[in-house]
Enzyme design. Structure first.
Site, PDB file in Angstrom:
ATOM      1  N   ILE A   1       0.789  -1.378  -0.026  1.00 52.82           N
ATOM      2  CA  ILE A   1      -0.044  -0.102   0.063  1.00 52.82           C
ATOM      3  C   ILE A   1       0.970   1.335  -0.018  1.00 52.82           C
ATOM      4  O   ILE A   1       1.849   1.347   0.681  1.00 52.82           O
ATOM      5  CB  ILE A   1      -1.085   0.038   1.339  1.00 52.82           C
ATOM      6  CG1 ILE A   1      -1.938   1.141   1.322  1.00 52.82           C
ATOM      7  CG2 ILE A   1      -0.259  -0.298   2.566  1.00 52.82           C
ATOM      8  CD1 ILE A   1      -3.076   1.307   2.409  1.00 52.82           C
ATOM      9  N   SER A   2       0.692   2.120  -0.851  1.00 55.56           N
ATOM     10  CA  SER A   2       1.601   3.403  -0.962  1.00 55.56           C
ATOM     11  C   SER A   2       1.601   4.179   0.289  1.00 55.56           C
ATOM     12  O   SER A   2       0.574   4.324   0.923  1.00 55.56           O
ATOM     13  CB  SER A   2       1.116   4.213  -2.192  1.00 55.56           C
ATOM     14  OG  SER A   2       1.030   3.360  -3.420  1.00 55.56           O
ATOM     15  N   PRO A   3       2.521   5.065   0.544  1.00 56.48           N
ATOM     16  CA  PRO A   3       2.650   6.045   1.642  1.00 56.48           C
ATOM     17  C   PRO A   3       1.457   6.731   1.191  1.00 56.48           C
ATOM     18  O   PRO A   3       1.188   7.539   0.264  1.00 56.48           O
ATOM     19  CB  PRO A   3       4.213   6.588   1.348  1.00 56.48           C
ATOM     20  CG  PRO A   3       4.689   5.619   0.655  1.00 56.48           C
ATOM     21  CD  PRO A   3       3.882   5.091  -0.304  1.00 56.48           C
TER      22      PRO A   3
END
Ligand code: SAH
Length: 212
Positions: A57-59
């Protein structure tokens, strides 16, 4: 200040995120509902977290920058390539509202299921998650007002440009497996007017037009 509030403070004080709609969506969608049990405590750390299957999951900052650059409006029809946890999808769904529709494609079946469950728990109804190679786009529902690719692409896949509406916007990280430049493209006739948003790091786009 809790870590979620701290992120909002950071974005607004430095002018990283200016659109109030984006901040509102961030407030309303619980990121902890999209992370794995072992990462719940660090749901508001500003870094990528594993969601299994070698994917992440991206920042939060990356998600919000991409969302802002999409210039979303209520009622938009959007295509996402790389559903992952479904978090980016949920944020988009809040902004486009009930009259909008998000088609989100995920190539790994287990993650498509993971995301479907996450989204269902929040009773979000304007997202359709499809197990599909999104590097080819999704012609069945085209054309789209907006397209977002959340995996590193070697170039902008031609079918995606084709499936974008006139004046539509595509946000896509383009580059090798180590680093990519986020490109914002606006479709103008047969051309795509391009702007560089900055340097990012994503997991690779797979499939026909991906890194193989
Ligand atoms: N947007 C996600 C993060 C995505 S990580 C989130 O908010 O959690 C990138 C995802 O793209 C991974 O889940 C990966 O499996 C998926 N992916 C890679 N290539 C793809 C392709 N060709 N079509 C659809 N999904 C793809």
């Amino acid at each position: 200040m809790n870590p979620k509030q701290r992120l909002i403070e950071h974005w607004t004080s430095l002018g990283i995120i200016k659109d109030k709609k984006v901040i509102e969506a961030f407030k309303k969608i619980p990121r902890e509902d999209f992370t794995k049990p072992e990462h719940k405590e660090e749901s508001y750390g500003d870094y990528a977290l594993s969601i299994g299957e070698g994917q992440t999951i991206s920042p939060p900052t990356t998600v919000m920058i991409m969302t802002e650059e999409l210039e979303l409006k209520k009622g938009h029809k959007v295509l996402e390539i790389g559903t992952g946890s479904g978090y980016q999808a949920a944020i988009i769904s809040k902004i486009i509202g009930n009259k909008g529709k998000l088609i989100s494609t995920e190539i790994i079946p287990e993650l498509a299921e993971f995301a479907k469950n996450n989204v269902k728990k929040l009773k979000i109804e304007n997202i359709e998650i499809i197990k599909h190679d999104g590097s080819k786009g999704y012609a069945k529902e085209a054309p789209y007002d907006r397209i977002i690719v959340t995996a590193a692409s070697p170039e902008i896949p031609k079918p995606l440009i084709k499936q974008l509406k006139e004046n539509g916007i595509i946000i896509i990280p383009v580059g090798n497996l180590v680093e990519q430049i986020m490109i914002k493209g606006i479709k103008s006739g047969s051309r795509l007017i391009q702007e560089e948003i900055g340097q990012f790091m994503f997991v690779p786009l797979k499939g026909k037009y991906g890194h193989n």
